[in-house]
Design an enzyme around this catalytic site. Structure first.
Site, PDB file in Angstrom:
ATOM      1  N   HIS A   1      61.017  42.901  68.582  1.00 35.04           N
ATOM      2  CA  HIS A   1      61.531  43.215  69.916  1.00 35.04           C
ATOM      3  C   HIS A   1      62.157  44.599  69.886  1.00 35.04           C
ATOM      4  O   HIS A   1      62.788  44.987  68.908  1.00 35.04           O
ATOM      5  CB  HIS A   1      62.600  42.183  70.315  1.00 35.04           C
ATOM      6  CG  HIS A   1      63.237  42.487  71.642  1.00 35.04           C
ATOM      7  ND1 HIS A   1      62.632  42.178  72.834  1.00 35.04           N
ATOM      8  CD2 HIS A   1      64.410  43.094  71.953  1.00 35.04           C
ATOM      9  CE1 HIS A   1      63.421  42.581  73.835  1.00 35.04           C
ATOM     10  NE2 HIS A   1      64.493  43.136  73.331  1.00 35.04           N
TER      11      HIS A   1
ATOM     12  N   ASP B   1      69.757  33.035  81.201  1.00 36.63           N
ATOM     13  CA  ASP B   1      69.911  34.467  80.904  1.00 36.63           C
ATOM     14  C   ASP B   1      69.579  35.308  82.136  1.00 36.63           C
ATOM     15  O   ASP B   1      70.266  36.259  82.457  1.00 36.63           O
ATOM     16  CB  ASP B   1      69.018  34.857  79.719  1.00 36.63           C
ATOM     17  CG  ASP B   1      68.969  36.366  79.537  1.00 36.63           C
ATOM     18  OD1 ASP B   1      70.045  36.974  79.389  1.00 36.63           O
ATOM     19  OD2 ASP B   1      67.875  36.942  79.572  1.00 36.63           O
TER      20      ASP B   1
ATOM     21  N   ARG C   1      75.708  39.892  86.021  1.00 38.82           N
ATOM     22  CA  ARG C   1      76.316  41.021  85.283  1.00 38.82           C
ATOM     23  C   ARG C   1      76.059  42.321  86.020  1.00 38.82           C
ATOM     24  O   ARG C   1      76.937  43.172  86.152  1.00 38.82           O
ATOM     25  CB  ARG C   1      75.706  41.120  83.877  1.00 38.82           C
ATOM     26  CG  ARG C   1      76.277  40.154  82.870  1.00 38.82           C
ATOM     27  CD  ARG C   1      75.366  40.026  81.660  1.00 38.82           C
ATOM     28  NE  ARG C   1      75.102  41.292  81.006  1.00 38.82           N
ATOM     29  CZ  ARG C   1      74.091  41.510  80.163  1.00 38.82           C
ATOM     30  NH1 ARG C   1      73.262  40.529  79.882  1.00 38.82           N
ATOM     31  NH2 ARG C   1      73.917  42.685  79.600  1.00 38.82           N
TER      32      ARG C   1
ATOM     33  N   SER D   1      71.733  37.895  75.291  1.00 36.71           N
ATOM     34  CA  SER D   1      70.574  37.972  76.190  1.00 36.71           C
ATOM     35  C   SER D   1      69.289  38.183  75.382  1.00 36.71           C
ATOM     36  O   SER D   1      68.298  37.467  75.566  1.00 36.71           O
ATOM     37  CB  SER D   1      70.774  39.129  77.178  1.00 36.71           C
ATOM     38  OG  SER D   1      69.612  39.348  77.933  1.00 36.71           O
TER      39      SER D   1
ATOM     40  N   LYS E   1      66.255  34.867  74.217  1.00 34.57           N
ATOM     41  CA  LYS E   1      64.812  34.894  74.534  1.00 34.57           C
ATOM     42  C   LYS E   1      63.968  34.820  73.261  1.00 34.57           C
ATOM     43  O   LYS E   1      62.923  34.202  73.227  1.00 34.57           O
ATOM     44  CB  LYS E   1      64.474  36.150  75.349  1.00 34.57           C
ATOM     45  CG  LYS E   1      65.054  36.108  76.764  1.00 34.57           C
ATOM     46  CD  LYS E   1      64.441  37.141  77.665  1.00 34.57           C
ATOM     47  CE  LYS E   1      64.953  38.530  77.426  1.00 34.57           C
ATOM     48  NZ  LYS E   1      66.210  38.839  78.096  1.00 34.57           N
TER      49      LYS E   1
END
Length: 402
Positions: A51, A130, A137, A152, A156
């Site tokens: 990621h 999330d 947020r 967050s 995932k």
């Protein structure tokens, strides 16, 4: 089931007071378990997910994932779409005519079983809490909180079935983390979550002060990625791909020696195995491979306009964020989730920071389809800064935290 005003109070408290590692992990796991969790145990192999925290010109997944898959590391990758000035892998894949990014979960897993790789958009209802938290947020200006960002990202990754995780934490003006100190804090928090959640995690900090590679824009980045897989490798992109790839191989149990892993990765680019794997991936997901075999067929912008150097000197700065925003103005990005993007437009740099230039040398090309070309051209000329004295090269891979 919790009311928005209560969650907003919780978010504000986290934003102001921070959280311990255990609290952050508990929040991460609660968010991961708020929706579906992908079970990849049928693959009977260690699944290593990759990621990136996002950047400009970041086509790493397009290159890296077929490459590691060609070396026997199974890739089951769910990616996002671009938002703001950062591009999304899904948009890039969708610029290949026919490529299906939304397929059924059983087909996704079957593709990984059969050819060792599948890359799709996040079709499952992954970590829905999330999404709600993120929207809140944003609305109360509590986005930049390390525990909230870390939970967050990790929620995932955990929900998408990864047993081990390699994270590319980008640093600089074109990244979420503007300086190394903040990036380090984020990396350490994610590694602690990984330990407590029993998911081994490695974070690699990479430089995002200038765009990665030369191309910014969806089809343009696909072209650069395919050329990379055919051994035409921009140096900065090559360093990031080899660093992340060597750790993915190590975590997957395909080689403990990182330098040796890099040699194997390069070998599979040179012998064409990585390119073959990319073709296989595109074909398996309905994409028309003639567009990969003949890159001239990919969508093209109507206007291609060069930008010239106003003087002799050295490229001192190319602000990633500003260049990313310009690509967005051309239509390569989206401000709202529902915006439609134009896959053919963007910017292709002809020079990089530290390069020597002469007056009237071409610095970049703008690929545009409408009158926004004029505004973008004016702004890009100001963004590319040239100094009279040589400029020192900054490192691309800044550090590794594990």
């Amino acid at each position: 089931n919790i009311k928005d005003y209560q969650v907003a109070a919780l978010v504000m408290a986290i934003f102001l007071n921070g959280m311990t590692n255990q609290e952050t992990t508990d929040l991460t796991l609660a968010m991961a378990q708020s929706g579906e969790i992908l079970d990849l145990s049928t693959l009977k192999e260690t699944i290593v997910d990759k990621h990136s925290t996002g950047g400009v010109g970041d086509k790493v997944s397009l290159v890296l994932l077929p490459l590691v898959s060609s070396l026997g590391v199974p890739v089951a990758k769910m990616s996002g779409r671009g938002l703001g000035f950062t591009g999304g892998t899904v948009d890039k894949l969708e610029s290949i005519p026919g490529y299906q990014t939304t397929i059924e979960m059983n087909e996704f897993v079957k593709n990984v079983e059969e050819i060792g790789i599948s890359m799709i958009s996040q079709t499952l209802n992954l970590a829905p809490a999330d999404k709600k938290l993120y929207a809140l947020r944003d609305s109360i200006s509590c986005v930049e909180s390390i525990p909230l960002i870390a939970s967050s990202i990790m929620s995932k990754k955990i929900a998408s079935g990864a047993q081990k995780i390699v994270l590319d934490v980008t640093v600089g003006n074109g990244a979420f983390m503007k300086n190394r100190e903040e990036a380090r804090k984020l990396a350490n928090t994610m590694i602690e979550i990984g330990k407590l959640a029993k998911r081994e995690t490695v974070c690699i900090l990479t430089n995002m002060d200038e765009p990665l590679g030369y191309a910014i824009g969806n089809a343009l980045e696909v072209i650069e990625a395919v050329r990379f897989l055919k051994n035409d490798m921009p140096e900065d992109l090559k360093q990031v791909v080899l660093e992340l790839g060597s750790y993915m191989m190590q975590l997957a149990g395909k080689g403990n020696d990182l330098e040796e892993n890099k040699v194997k990765l390069l070998e599979n680019i040179k012998n064409g195995e990585a390119y073959k794997k990319f073709i296989e991936l595109v074909q398996k997901q309905g994409g028309d491979i003639t567009y990969i075999e003949n890159l001239d067929k990919l969508p093209k912008a109507k206007q291609i306009e060069p930008i010239y150097s106003p003087k002799d000197g050295y490229i001192q700065e190319m602000n990633s964020k500003e260049i990313g925003k310009l690509a967005g103005i051309l239509g390569a990005g989206r401000e709202q989730k529902e915006d439609v993007i134009d896959v053919s437009v963007g910017i292709v740099l002809a020079k990089k920071v530290t390069d020597k230039v002469k007056k009237n040398d071409i610095l970049a090309y703008i690929h545009a389809n409408d009158e926004k070309l004029v505004e973008v051209k004016k702004r890009l000329e100001k963004i590319i800064k040239i100094s009279e004295k040589p400029v020192e090269k900054e490192k691309v891979v800044l550090e590794v935290i594990r």
